[in-house]
Write a protein that holds these residues in place. Structure first.
Motif, mmCIF file in Angstrom:
data_model
loop_
_atom_site.group_PDB
_atom_site.id
_atom_site.type_symbol
_atom_site.label_atom_id
_atom_site.label_comp_id
_atom_site.label_asym_id
_atom_site.label_seq_id
_atom_site.Cartn_x
_atom_site.Cartn_y
_atom_site.Cartn_z
ATOM 1 N N ALA A 13 0.828 -1.208 0.000
ATOM 2 C CA ALA A 13 0.000 0.000 0.000
ATOM 3 C C ALA A 13 0.863 1.258 0.000
ATOM 4 C CB ALA A 13 -0.934 0.011 1.205
ATOM 5 N N ASN A 14 1.959 1.209 0.760
ATOM 6 C CA ASN A 14 2.893 2.332 0.816
ATOM 7 C C ASN A 14 4.236 1.811 1.313
ATOM 8 O OD1 ASN A 14 2.720 2.137 3.687
ATOM 9 N ND2 ASN A 14 0.926 3.472 3.680
ATOM 10 N N ASP A 15 5.180 2.714 1.581
ATOM 11 C CA ASP A 15 6.526 2.274 1.953
ATOM 12 C C ASP A 15 6.622 1.783 3.390
ATOM 13 O OD1 ASP A 15 6.281 4.701 3.253
ATOM 14 O OD2 ASP A 15 8.139 5.546 2.471
ATOM 15 N N LYS A 16 5.507 1.832 4.135
ATOM 16 C CA LYS A 16 5.475 1.277 5.496
ATOM 17 C C LYS A 16 4.853 -0.120 5.514
ATOM 18 C CE LYS A 16 6.929 5.165 7.462
ATOM 19 N NZ LYS A 16 6.999 6.021 6.259
ATOM 20 N N SER A 17 4.422 -0.602 4.358
ATOM 21 C CA SER A 17 3.730 -1.885 4.280
ATOM 22 C C SER A 17 4.667 -3.051 4.550
ATOM 23 C CB SER A 17 3.123 -2.082 2.884
ATOM 24 O OG SER A 17 2.151 -1.122 2.590
ATOM 25 N N ILE A 18 4.166 -4.047 5.270
ATOM 26 C CA ILE A 18 4.912 -5.291 5.451
ATOM 27 C C ILE A 18 5.272 -5.883 4.091
ATOM 28 C CG2 ILE A 18 4.685 -7.700 6.202
ATOM 29 C CD1 ILE A 18 3.034 -6.649 8.578
ATOM 30 N N ALA A 19 4.337 -5.827 3.155
ATOM 31 C CA ALA A 19 4.595 -6.389 1.829
ATOM 32 C C ALA A 19 5.754 -5.688 1.136
ATOM 33 C CB ALA A 19 3.337 -6.297 0.973
ATOM 34 N N TYR A 20 5.924 -4.395 1.382
ATOM 35 C CA TYR A 20 7.034 -3.685 0.751
ATOM 36 C C TYR A 20 8.367 -4.089 1.378
ATOM 37 C CZ TYR A 20 9.901 0.029 -1.247
ATOM 38 O OH TYR A 20 10.881 0.711 -1.921
ATOM 39 N N GLY A 21 8.386 -4.246 2.704
ATOM 40 C CA GLY A 21 9.605 -4.735 3.345
ATOM 41 C C GLY A 21 10.007 -6.090 2.806
ATOM 42 N N TYR A 37 -1.328 -3.797 -7.408
ATOM 43 C CA TYR A 37 -1.930 -2.676 -6.696
ATOM 44 C C TYR A 37 -3.441 -2.846 -6.746
ATOM 45 C CZ TYR A 37 -2.241 -0.928 -11.511
ATOM 46 O OH TYR A 37 -2.480 -0.808 -12.857
ATOM 47 N N LEU A 38 -4.155 -2.293 -5.762
ATOM 48 C CA LEU A 38 -5.575 -2.571 -5.610
ATOM 49 C C LEU A 38 -6.419 -1.961 -6.725
ATOM 50 C CD1 LEU A 38 -8.024 -3.657 -4.065
ATOM 51 C CD2 LEU A 38 -7.916 -1.608 -2.616
ATOM 52 N N ASN A 39 -6.169 -0.688 -7.019
ATOM 53 C CA ASN A 39 -7.004 0.015 -7.994
ATOM 54 C C ASN A 39 -6.240 1.233 -8.514
ATOM 55 O OD1 ASN A 39 -7.199 1.905 -5.860
ATOM 56 N ND2 ASN A 39 -9.090 0.982 -5.120
ATOM 57 N N GLN A 40 -6.910 2.011 -9.351
ATOM 58 C CA GLN A 40 -6.253 3.169 -9.970
ATOM 59 C C GLN A 40 -5.808 4.181 -8.925
ATOM 60 O OE1 GLN A 40 -8.688 5.328 -12.813
ATOM 61 N NE2 GLN A 40 -6.894 5.782 -14.076
ATOM 62 N N LYS A 41 -6.608 4.371 -7.890
ATOM 63 C CA LYS A 41 -6.237 5.297 -6.819
ATOM 64 C C LYS A 41 -4.954 4.854 -6.122
ATOM 65 C CE LYS A 41 -8.043 7.320 -2.530
ATOM 66 N NZ LYS A 41 -9.186 7.343 -1.579
ATOM 67 N N ALA A 42 -4.804 3.563 -5.907
ATOM 68 C CA ALA A 42 -3.623 3.044 -5.216
ATOM 69 C C ALA A 42 -2.392 3.007 -6.116
ATOM 70 C CB ALA A 42 -3.909 1.642 -4.696
ATOM 71 N N GLU A 43 -2.594 2.955 -7.422
ATOM 72 C CA GLU A 43 -1.470 2.765 -8.350
ATOM 73 C C GLU A 43 -0.399 3.835 -8.190
ATOM 74 O OE1 GLU A 43 -0.480 2.244 -13.124
ATOM 75 O OE2 GLU A 43 -2.530 2.700 -12.477
ATOM 76 N N LYS A 44 -0.807 5.093 -7.987
ATOM 77 C CA LYS A 44 0.189 6.173 -7.920
ATOM 78 C C LYS A 44 1.109 6.038 -6.706
ATOM 79 C CE LYS A 44 -2.960 9.456 -5.623
ATOM 80 N NZ LYS A 44 -3.633 10.774 -5.762
ATOM 81 N N TYR A 45 0.666 5.308 -5.683
ATOM 82 C CA TYR A 45 1.511 5.060 -4.514
ATOM 83 C C TYR A 45 2.344 3.787 -4.674
ATOM 84 C CZ TYR A 45 -1.737 8.410 -2.445
ATOM 85 O OH TYR A 45 -2.500 9.521 -2.190
ATOM 86 N N VAL A 46 1.769 2.788 -5.311
ATOM 87 C CA VAL A 46 2.418 1.482 -5.388
ATOM 88 C C VAL A 46 3.406 1.400 -6.546
ATOM 89 C CG1 VAL A 46 2.029 -1.001 -5.631
ATOM 90 C CG2 VAL A 46 0.426 0.385 -4.304
ATOM 91 N N ARG A 47 3.075 1.977 -7.689
ATOM 92 C CA ARG A 47 3.935 1.822 -8.863
ATOM 93 C C ARG A 47 5.375 2.285 -8.608
ATOM 94 N NH1 ARG A 47 3.633 0.591 -14.164
ATOM 95 N NH2 ARG A 47 1.377 0.240 -14.014
ATOM 96 N N PRO A 48 5.609 3.455 -7.984
ATOM 97 C CA PRO A 48 7.006 3.839 -7.711
ATOM 98 C C PRO A 48 7.740 2.833 -6.825
ATOM 99 C CG PRO A 48 5.542 5.716 -7.435
ATOM 100 C CD PRO A 48 4.669 4.513 -7.567
ATOM 101 N N LEU A 49 7.037 2.233 -5.877
ATOM 102 C CA LEU A 49 7.665 1.244 -5.001
ATOM 103 C C LEU A 49 7.969 -0.031 -5.774
ATOM 104 C CD1 LEU A 49 5.432 1.750 -1.831
ATOM 105 C CD2 LEU A 49 7.654 2.792 -2.335
ATOM 106 N N ALA A 50 7.044 -0.422 -6.663
ATOM 107 C CA ALA A 50 7.280 -1.591 -7.510
ATOM 108 C C ALA A 50 8.478 -1.359 -8.413
ATOM 109 C CB ALA A 50 6.030 -1.890 -8.334
ATOM 110 N N GLU A 51 8.601 -0.146 -8.927
ATOM 111 C CA GLU A 51 9.756 0.180 -9.777
ATOM 112 C C GLU A 51 11.048 0.186 -8.965
ATOM 113 O OE1 GLU A 51 8.478 3.870 -11.448
ATOM 114 O OE2 GLU A 51 7.255 2.903 -13.005
ATOM 115 N N ASN A 52 10.962 0.557 -7.685
ATOM 116 C CA ASN A 52 12.152 0.534 -6.818
ATOM 117 C C ASN A 52 12.702 -0.871 -6.635
ATOM 118 O OD1 ASN A 52 12.124 3.280 -6.435
ATOM 119 N ND2 ASN A 52 11.184 3.213 -4.402
#
Length: 252
Positions: A13-21, A37-52
């Motif tokens: 969901a964001n950079d504090k997510s267990i899934a991101y760790g 990512y869950l939906n279009q609203k969430a994509e703008k937060y998740v996509r940069p982390l996925a790219e990281n």
């Protein structure tokens, strides 16, 4: 440790997510990742982390949408032709049911919480199984509220208990295919999901005070555990609920 392995990460969901760790640890140890990512609203937060984490597949996934789930696994099949591990790190209950008494939980609220938080793990496993031709690992995330009453955890306690039971049965059923199934049970830490639980700050303070290590676990530490469980080094372990909470769960 994960060189050459392909993994699916559900629940950032964001950079504090267990899934991101966990995703960071998987990538650090050599895995190639698909991130949802869950939906279009969430994509703008998740996509940069996925790219990281250099995710080669970034796709939407609402686990209630069977067509979307099918599309994700079709993409994985086309691009990779195999899957070595999955991290399922999602949970949800409607706010009114989450904040109320278990005995007052609505039927619809209970079914929604069970569907998204528990049964979706089984549905993902069913689709992952044919791709795990060389064996693999299925990981989900639970919490101590499944085993004992935790104030304000409410209906998620019974739901997580069901998730842990499903983990054991799935481990028994998939063991002959060399597919291991685990539930990781972290101690309390501040994530987006946890912020929906009333008085969660008090729960974290109690864990910090009462745990033998007198501290909270971090998403990086959970990631290290998840990476180990996804690797061949854990090949003789399956069906367990593995606590990572500085020993908090052993205290009376």
């Amino acid at each position: 440790m994960l060189a050459g392995k392909k993994g699916l990460v559900i629940g950032i969901a964001n950079d504090k997510s267990i899934a991101y760790g966990c995703a960071q640890a998987f990538r650090r140890d050599g895995a190639e990742l698909a991130v949802t990512y869950l939906n279009q609203k969430a994509e703008k937060y998740v996509r940069p982390l996925a790219e990281n984490v250099d995710a080669s597949i970034i796709a939407p996934l609402d686990v209630c949408d069977e067509a979307q789930t099918d599309a994700l696994f079709a993409d994985i099949t086309q691009k990779w032709g195999k899957l070595d591990f999955v991290l399922h790190c999602i949970a949800y209950a409607p706010a009114d049911d989450l904040h109320g008494r278990v005995v007052d939980c609505s039927r619809d609220g209970f079914l929604t919480a069970m569907d998204i938080s528990c049964h979706s793990f089984q549905r993902i496993a069913q689709r992952a199984e044919p791709l795990m031709t060389d064996g693999g690992a299925l990981l989900t995330v639970s919490y101590m509220g499944s085993e004992r009453v935790v104030d304000h955890y409410g209906i998620m306690g019974p739901v997580k208990a069901a998730l842990e039971a499903a983990t054991r049965y799935m481990a028994a059923e998939l063991g002959p295919q060399n597919i291991r199934v685990h539930a990781i049970s972290p101690g309390p830490l501040l994530t987006r999901a946890a912020s929906g639980i009333a008085e969660f700050d008090n729960l974290m303070a109690q864990a910090r005070t009462r745990s033998p290590e007198h501290r909270l676990v971090t998403i990086d530490e959970i990631g290290d555990l998840a990476s180990f469980l996804a690797s061949d080094r854990s090949r003789a372990i399956t069906g367990d609920v593995i606590h990572i909470d500085g020993g908090y769960h052993i205290m009376g």
